[in-house]
Design an enzyme around this catalytic site. Structure first.
Site, PDB file in Angstrom:
ATOM      1  N   GLY A  86      45.586 -39.866 -40.863  1.00  0.00           N
ATOM      2  CA  GLY A  86      44.141 -40.145 -41.225  1.00  0.00           C
ATOM      3  C   GLY A  86      43.430 -39.825 -42.126  1.00  0.00           C
ATOM      4  N   LEU A  87      42.008 -39.565 -41.892  1.00  0.00           N
ATOM      5  CA  LEU A  87      41.327 -38.843 -43.107  1.00  0.00           C
ATOM      6  C   LEU A  87      41.466 -39.619 -44.348  1.00  0.00           C
ATOM      7  CD1 LEU A  87      42.008 -34.931 -42.708  1.00  0.00           C
ATOM      8  CD2 LEU A  87      40.052 -36.465 -41.945  1.00  0.00           C
ATOM      9  N   CYS A  88      41.170 -40.924 -44.101  1.00  0.00           N
ATOM     10  CA  CYS A  88      41.282 -41.870 -45.283  1.00  0.00           C
ATOM     11  C   CYS A  88      39.904 -42.887 -45.189  1.00  0.00           C
ATOM     12  CB  CYS A  88      42.673 -42.388 -45.726  1.00  0.00           C
ATOM     13  SG  CYS A  88      43.436 -42.968 -44.095  1.00  0.00           S
ATOM     14  N   GLY A  89      38.983 -42.547 -44.508  1.00  0.00           N
ATOM     15  CA  GLY A  89      37.941 -43.367 -44.525  1.00  0.00           C
ATOM     16  C   GLY A  89      38.283 -44.692 -43.391  1.00  0.00           C
ATOM     17  N   TYR A  91      40.302 -47.183 -43.868  1.00  0.00           N
ATOM     18  CA  TYR A  91      41.787 -47.865 -44.358  1.00  0.00           C
ATOM     19  C   TYR A  91      42.430 -48.119 -43.155  1.00  0.00           C
ATOM     20  CZ  TYR A  91      46.283 -47.998 -46.072  1.00  0.00           C
ATOM     21  OH  TYR A  91      47.696 -48.294 -46.098  1.00  0.00           O
TER      22      TYR A  91
END
Lengths: 283, 133
Positions: A86-89, A91
């Protein structure tokens, strides 16, 4: 108001978070550069394959290959390309939302081929059938990986597990902008360009022989290209998300510093007035 | 542009290997080697593992490819290959050891031998060595 000690503790904790997001941003930027290179350098191939296929299909209208054959749709396969982390806005969320739309929009049973942990976990929790899963694709998908996935999909299609396969991926435009997209993978439907002329081709060894090589290779490239586009988008999205997280951290730290200074000032003022009033009482 | 030039391009999934004008071209087609000169009729053919030879500025050049296809239309020849290496980029010693490995596997004939795969590996190695010579 929070005590000075609390504020200092918060500043420290935000600073360490900022360090992490900053590091993640730089890692994503480095990976993005590589992923971007491979996307750009592989585009000519997939465009050429599509080109040739389009022209061929235009001049061989009466011919049908098993991979092009339209069947009555009993079950739809969705290949969803998400990231493992995760941690990708937005996406992963974008692809997941699009998948849910697709599932809601069809009355046929659906099976998912989940590439990436995020999509798999989400739909598994919701009890949607996951026919196949591919986790840990890595940061630089190779052609071999694309080929293997494509082969598996062609088997699923020709064995009748699915009668239609769509691939949901994120098209990479730039580090800032990417687009979730849906593409019908099987049966193969060549794009009908406007300026496609019908050309009388010589086929060697034969029309069928050429199609037998061309069609699987088209599917392979399309899958490979989608993998590359998605990976580049993932790194881009992560970079942007981490960059704004770092900026936000700076902002919060500034605000907290201000509060800290104000609290300190207030404490000093109180102390002074205490001393002054103490001295006045002695006189 | 020379009078009898063909626009030639070799593209692999990784990148564009060559793009330019050439005089003539010989490719390992499905039914044997096949030559292409300028003003060739439109043609689509599957390619085998083998050596592509082309003449550029009068000089012959070679390249190892491992399968794919060729399209010729309007004096433009496009080779779409799984892999392609020009002669100066081939690692001969690696190809040589791959060849030996494949030959060994083929001669031992173990029960779990993937015959097709070993043969393909051998073909690829041989074509690389040939192109590099």
């Amino acid at each position: 108001m929070a005590s000075m000690r609390d504020i200092r503790r918060r500043i420290k904790s935000i600073k360490s978070t900022q360090q992490i997001t900053k590091a993640m941003k730089m890692v994503a930027a480095a990976k993005l550069r590589r992923a971007q290179e491979s996307v750009v350098s592989s585009r000519p191939y997939s465009e050429k394959v599509q080109d040739v296929l389009g022209r061929l299909a235009a001049s061989t209208k009466d011919y049908s290959h098993p991979l092009m054959e339209q069947r009555e749709v009993k079950k739809v396969g969705l290949v969803i390309l998400t990231g493992d982390r995760g941690l990708c806005g937005g996406y992963n969320a974008n692809i997941i939302r699009m998948t849910e739309h697709m599932i809601a929009g069809t009355d046929k049973p659906v099976g998912l081929v989940a590439v990436g942990r995020r999509g798999r976990d989400y739909f598994r929790r919701r009890g949607i059938e996951i026919t196949e899963e591919y986790i840990n694709i890595g940061d630089n998908p190779t052609y071999i990986q694309g080929k293997e996935l494509a082969k598996r999909l062609m088997v699923l299609y020709s064995e009748g597990m699915f009668d239609e396969i769509y691939i949901l991926y994120t098209k990479f435009k730039s580090a800032m902008s990417m687009m979730p997209k849906t593409l019908k993978l099987l049966p193969v439907q060549p794009e009908e360009g406007e300026e496609i002329k019908e050309v009388e081709y010589i086929y060697e060894p034969s029309q069928a022989g050429v199609m037998n090589v061309l069609l699987p290779s088209y599917v392979e490239t399309t899958v490979y290209q989608a993998l590359l586009e998605s990976k580049a988008s993932e790194h881009g999205a992560r970079m942007t998300a981490m960059s704004s997280a770092t900026d936000n951290a700076v902002e919060i730290i500034d605000k907290l510093n201000l509060t800290l200074n104000r609290a300190r000032q207030a404490a000093i003022t109180t102390e002074i007035s205490e001393i002054v009033s103490g001295a006045a009482a002695l006189q | 542009m020379a009078e009898n030039a063909i626009n030639f391009e070799v593209v692999t999934p990784e990148k564009v290997i060559i793009s330019g004008n050439i005089d003539s071209l010989i490719v390992p087609a499905a039914l044997g080697y096949l030559g292409v000169l300028s003003n060739h009729a439109p043609l689509v053919t599957a390619l085998e593992i083998g050596v592509v030879t082309y003449r550029q500025d009068g000089k012959p050049k070679k390249m190892a490819i491992s399968g794919g296809f060729l399209e010729v239309v309007n004096n433009k020849a496009v080779v779409l290959a799984q892999t392609a290496e020009t002669e100066d980029k081939i690692d001969v010693s690696r190809a040589q050891s791959a060849k030996e490995r494949a030959e060994k596997r083929l001669s031992e004939r173990n029960a779990d031998l993937d015959l097709l795969r070993a043969e393909m590996a051998l073909k690829r190695a041989v074509s690389r060595i040939k192109a590099a010579q």
